[in-house]
Design an enzyme around this catalytic site. Structure first.
Site, PDB file in Angstrom:
ATOM      1  N   ASN A 274      57.219  35.533  21.357  1.00  0.00           N
ATOM      2  CA  ASN A 274      57.466  34.110  21.638  1.00  0.00           C
ATOM      3  C   ASN A 274      56.457  33.195  20.952  1.00  0.00           C
ATOM      4  OD1 ASN A 274      59.637  34.757  23.283  1.00  0.00           O
ATOM      5  ND2 ASN A 274      58.301  35.003  25.068  1.00  0.00           N
TER       6      ASN A 274
ATOM      7  N   TYR B 274      35.467  -6.889  36.049  1.00  0.00           N
ATOM      8  CA  TYR B 274      35.558  -5.492  36.471  1.00  0.00           C
ATOM      9  C   TYR B 274      36.327  -5.378  37.780  1.00  0.00           C
ATOM     10  CZ  TYR B 274      34.496  -0.773  37.931  1.00  0.00           C
ATOM     11  OH  TYR B 274      34.631   0.533  38.328  1.00  0.00           O
TER      12      TYR B 274
ATOM     13  N   GLN C 271      37.999   2.565  37.051  1.00  0.00           N
ATOM     14  CA  GLN C 271      37.498   3.932  37.175  1.00  0.00           C
ATOM     15  C   GLN C 271      38.595   4.949  36.801  1.00  0.00           C
ATOM     16  OE1 GLN C 271      34.543   5.052  40.234  1.00  0.00           O
ATOM     17  NE2 GLN C 271      36.181   6.255  41.154  1.00  0.00           N
TER      18      GLN C 271
ATOM     19  N   LYS D 246      61.015  40.790  22.497  1.00  0.00           N
ATOM     20  CA  LYS D 246      60.676  39.393  22.202  1.00  0.00           C
ATOM     21  C   LYS D 246      59.252  39.152  21.722  1.00  0.00           C
ATOM     22  CE  LYS D 246      62.491  35.963  23.836  1.00  0.00           C
ATOM     23  NZ  LYS D 246      62.691  34.805  24.691  1.00  0.00           N
TER      24      LYS D 246
ATOM     25  N   THR E 165      68.626  17.234   6.324  1.00  0.00           N
ATOM     26  CA  THR E 165      68.772  15.937   6.988  1.00  0.00           C
ATOM     27  C   THR E 165      69.822  16.192   8.056  1.00  0.00           C
ATOM     28  OG1 THR E 165      70.522  15.176   5.511  1.00  0.00           O
ATOM     29  CG2 THR E 165      68.273  14.616   4.864  1.00  0.00           C
TER      30      THR E 165
ATOM     31  N   SER F 133      57.452  39.070  26.145  1.00  0.00           N
ATOM     32  CA  SER F 133      58.124  38.732  27.393  1.00  0.00           C
ATOM     33  C   SER F 133      57.826  39.832  28.403  1.00  0.00           C
ATOM     34  CB  SER F 133      59.622  38.631  27.128  1.00  0.00           C
ATOM     35  OG  SER F 133      60.347  38.964  28.277  1.00  0.00           O
TER      36      SER F 133
ATOM     37  N   SER G 149      33.579   9.261  41.702  1.00  0.00           N
ATOM     38  CA  SER G 149      34.074   9.677  40.383  1.00  0.00           C
ATOM     39  C   SER G 149      33.200  10.773  39.785  1.00  0.00           C
ATOM     40  CB  SER G 149      34.126   8.469  39.438  1.00  0.00           C
ATOM     41  OG  SER G 149      32.882   7.818  39.388  1.00  0.00           O
TER      42      SER G 149
ATOM     43  N   ASN H  18      28.732  -1.866  35.655  1.00  0.00           N
ATOM     44  CA  ASN H  18      29.921  -2.284  34.907  1.00  0.00           C
ATOM     45  C   ASN H  18      29.683  -2.256  33.398  1.00  0.00           C
ATOM     46  OD1 ASN H  18      30.824  -2.654  37.450  1.00  0.00           O
ATOM     47  ND2 ASN H  18      30.908  -4.892  37.388  1.00  0.00           N
TER      48      ASN H  18
ATOM     49  N   GLU I 192      54.982  25.911  21.239  1.00  0.00           N
ATOM     50  CA  GLU I 192      55.681  25.419  22.444  1.00  0.00           C
ATOM     51  C   GLU I 192      54.713  24.656  23.345  1.00  0.00           C
ATOM     52  OE1 GLU I 192      59.156  28.291  23.816  1.00  0.00           O
ATOM     53  OE2 GLU I 192      57.323  29.389  23.420  1.00  0.00           O
TER      54      GLU I 192
ATOM     55  N   LYS J 149      39.206   7.038  33.175  1.00  0.00           N
ATOM     56  CA  LYS J 149      38.451   8.172  32.634  1.00  0.00           C
ATOM     57  C   LYS J 149      39.226   9.461  32.527  1.00  0.00           C
ATOM     58  CE  LYS J 149      34.429   5.940  33.996  1.00  0.00           C
ATOM     59  NZ  LYS J 149      35.400   4.881  34.437  1.00  0.00           N
TER      60      LYS J 149
HETATM   61  N1  ARG Z   1      32.309   4.769  38.621  1.00  0.00           N
HETATM   62  C1  ARG Z   1      32.587   3.436  38.234  1.00  0.00           C
HETATM   63  C2  ARG Z   1      33.668   3.404  37.186  1.00  0.00           C
HETATM   64  O1  ARG Z   1      33.927   4.398  36.649  1.00  0.00           O
HETATM   65  C3  ARG Z   1      31.356   2.793  37.681  1.00  0.00           C
HETATM   66  C4  ARG Z   1      31.355   1.305  37.763  1.00  0.00           C
HETATM   67  C5  ARG Z   1      31.294   0.894  39.184  1.00  0.00           C
HETATM   68  N2  ARG Z   1      31.188  -0.503  39.295  1.00  0.00           N
HETATM   69  C6  ARG Z   1      31.415  -1.154  40.456  1.00  0.00           C
HETATM   70  N3  ARG Z   1      31.307  -2.438  40.412  1.00  0.00           N
HETATM   71  N4  ARG Z   1      31.747  -0.523  41.545  1.00  0.00           N
HETATM   72  O2  ARG Z   1      34.290   2.387  36.904  1.00  0.00           O
END
Ligand code: ARG
Length: 471
Positions: free
Chosen positions: A294, A326, A331, A292, A164, A286, A32, A119, A299, A334
């Site tokens: 825009n 968890y 993950q 035009k 309306t 355009s 991640s 976690n 939009e 995010k």
């Molecule tokens: N990158 C993980 C997340 O965003 C962090 C937590 C990972 N925890 C685990 N038990 N693998 O959730």
């Protein structure tokens, strides 16, 4: 091994239980770091508070605590200066920081993760991040309202058709129309303030799921980080994402409001309405039709609204049926959260600029628009009702007047006194004044109505509220 063979990744951070490294594609899939680097400043602050708590409780020495705090601060500087750029092999921002800390401090760096799990760590980081973003978005809402209120102050007596069913209904003060958006965004501001209390709860110290064997002090680290409370249950603490969903609900409503205004601006800028002209600074041309101009900004805002709704849906589905505690599914929260935050911030900024300097209302065109229709018909009925004719009867009479006037190609203001009298003897010379658009608007002086007096009061109150919320 020849040069073209990819180097196998080093063994991972987790335990010696693992014999071999992750398959490179799986390492990529699992990582991640590509997006959670966004959390780094919060990860560093969270870790500093954790290190201070470990020292305070005597779990590590004061000197070790100090070293950890300083090492983390150094990583912050390296990151800000662009030197700290961890790759996929770091897996996530938490491992990346811990690894660098260990490079800097040796064995002391390895003590940071005592009495903590990724976690509770990631939950802490995400809440700190969101808390900051909410503060910023609330400020942006205030900026947007400031611009709307300035515009409203200039246009109390500018009239605009009110609709309306997208049919002309009754004329309005343009300020009244703009103030409706001030009220909508005020609810957004309030809503964010309300939910921020549920964002501002510390999961730090919940451990992996069950708490920890160490004599930690969760209140101590929570206080250092400015959290209002700590999670009462460790399982809930590490797996709750209600706060993110609540934020996405609030973000979705902000987008609803911005996209409604966007749609109106798009309509107003059309040849058919012609109520505003778009300035060059906020519109584009355009590539093929040279005439035009825009309305790209509204939009795009209208279009981006769908993304935020989608992220809300994604998080609801992500959480549905997720067993405690968890799971790696989490993950996935995010990117949805980060993208929503960025989208809302970008849209608020763009709409603020658009309303401030990107368009100009066309008073002449607006005046024509409110004068050339039957949107004063209610006022004729009200006129008769005020003279004792039961409203429903007056309504039916005026319906007939509108019908015959339409057939004759006349507006109500063009009827002669004889014609009025033939409709009902209660009509007198003051009917012309009563149906003039300005008077039609001014007369709606009921609380919350479009009457100029009401609108002036509403602007005043909104300005006061704004100066209080800016404090
Ligand atoms: N990158 C993980 C997340 O965003 C962090 C937590 C990972 N925890 C685990 N038990 N693998 O959730």
């Amino acid at each position: 091994m020849n040069n073209s063979t990819p180097k196998p990744p080093e063994k991972q951070t987790w335990s010696q239980r693992f014999e071999s490294a992750l398959h490179p594609a799986i390492a990529q899939f699992n990582a991640s770091i590509g997006f959670d680097i966004e959390l780094i400043e919060y990860d560093l602050s969270g870790s500093q508070a954790h290190a201070q708590m470990l020292a305070y409780t005597g779990i590590i020495s004061a000197e070790e605590g100090q070293q950890l705090v300083e090492g983390l601060e150094q990583i912050r500087q390296e990151y800000r200066q662009g030197y700290f750029t961890p790759g996929i092999d770091a897996e996530d921002v938490h491992f990346a920081v811990e690894r660098r800390l260990t490079e800097l401090l040796g064995d002391v760096g390895k003590k940071l993760h005592t009495a903590r799990s990724r976690n509770d760590q990631v939950g802490t980081d995400t809440r700190l991040y969101l808390r900051d973003q909410i503060t910023q978005i609330r400020q942006q809402i205030c900026d947007f309202q400031t611009v709307l209120l300035d515009l409203a102050s200039q246009h109390v007596e500018t009239l605009i058709p009110g609709y309306t069913h997208l049919q002309r209904a009754q004329p309005l003060s343009l300020a009244h129309h703009l103030l409706a958006y001030v009220e909508m965004t005020q609810r957004d501001w309030d809503r964010l303030g309300d939910l921020s209390h549920r964002v501002n709860i510390s999961p730090l110290g919940c451990g992996a799921l069950a708490g920890t064997t160490f004599p930690i002090d969760r209140h101590y680290s929570a206080n250092l980080l400015g959290f209002e409370q700590i999670y009462a249950n460790s399982l809930d603490g590490v797996s709750d994402r209600d706060f993110a969903i609540e934020f996405l609900c609030a973000a979705s409503l902000i987008m609803v409001h911005l996209s409604r205004l966007s749609e109106e601006v798009i309509l107003w800028a059309s040849e058919e309405f012609g109520f505003v002209t778009l300035k060059d600074s906020c519109s584009t041309g355009s590539s093929i039709m040279p005439q035009k101009k825009n309305p790209d900004v509204p939009e795009l805002v209208r279009g981006k609204t769908g993304r935020v709704f989608g992220h809300l849906q994604a998080l609801l589905v992500l959480m549905k049926g997720l067993p405690l505690a968890y799971n790696k599914d989490l993950q996935e929260d995010k990117e949805a959260l980060f993208d929503s935050v960025k989208t809302v911030q970008a849209c608020l900024e763009a709409m603020t600029i658009l309303m401030q300097e990107g368009l100009e209302f066309r008073p002449t065109r607006l005046n024509e628009a409110v004068a050339e229709d039957f949107s004063n018909a209610t006022d004729v009925a009200d006129y008769l009702a005020a003279k004792g004719v039961p409203f429903r009867e007056a309504y039916n009479l005026v319906g007939k007047v509108v019908k015959t006037s339409l057939a004759a190609g006349k507006l109500l203001k063009d009827l002669t006194m004889e014609e009025w009298q033939s409709i009902h003897p209660a009509f007198e010379g003051d009917i012309y004044e009563a149906i003039a658009p300005r008077q039609v608007v001014a007369a709606r002086n009921s609380a919350g109505g479009t009457g100029f007096e009401q609108v002036r009061g509403a602007i005043e109150r909104a300005k006061n509220r704004l100066s209080n919320s800016a404090q």
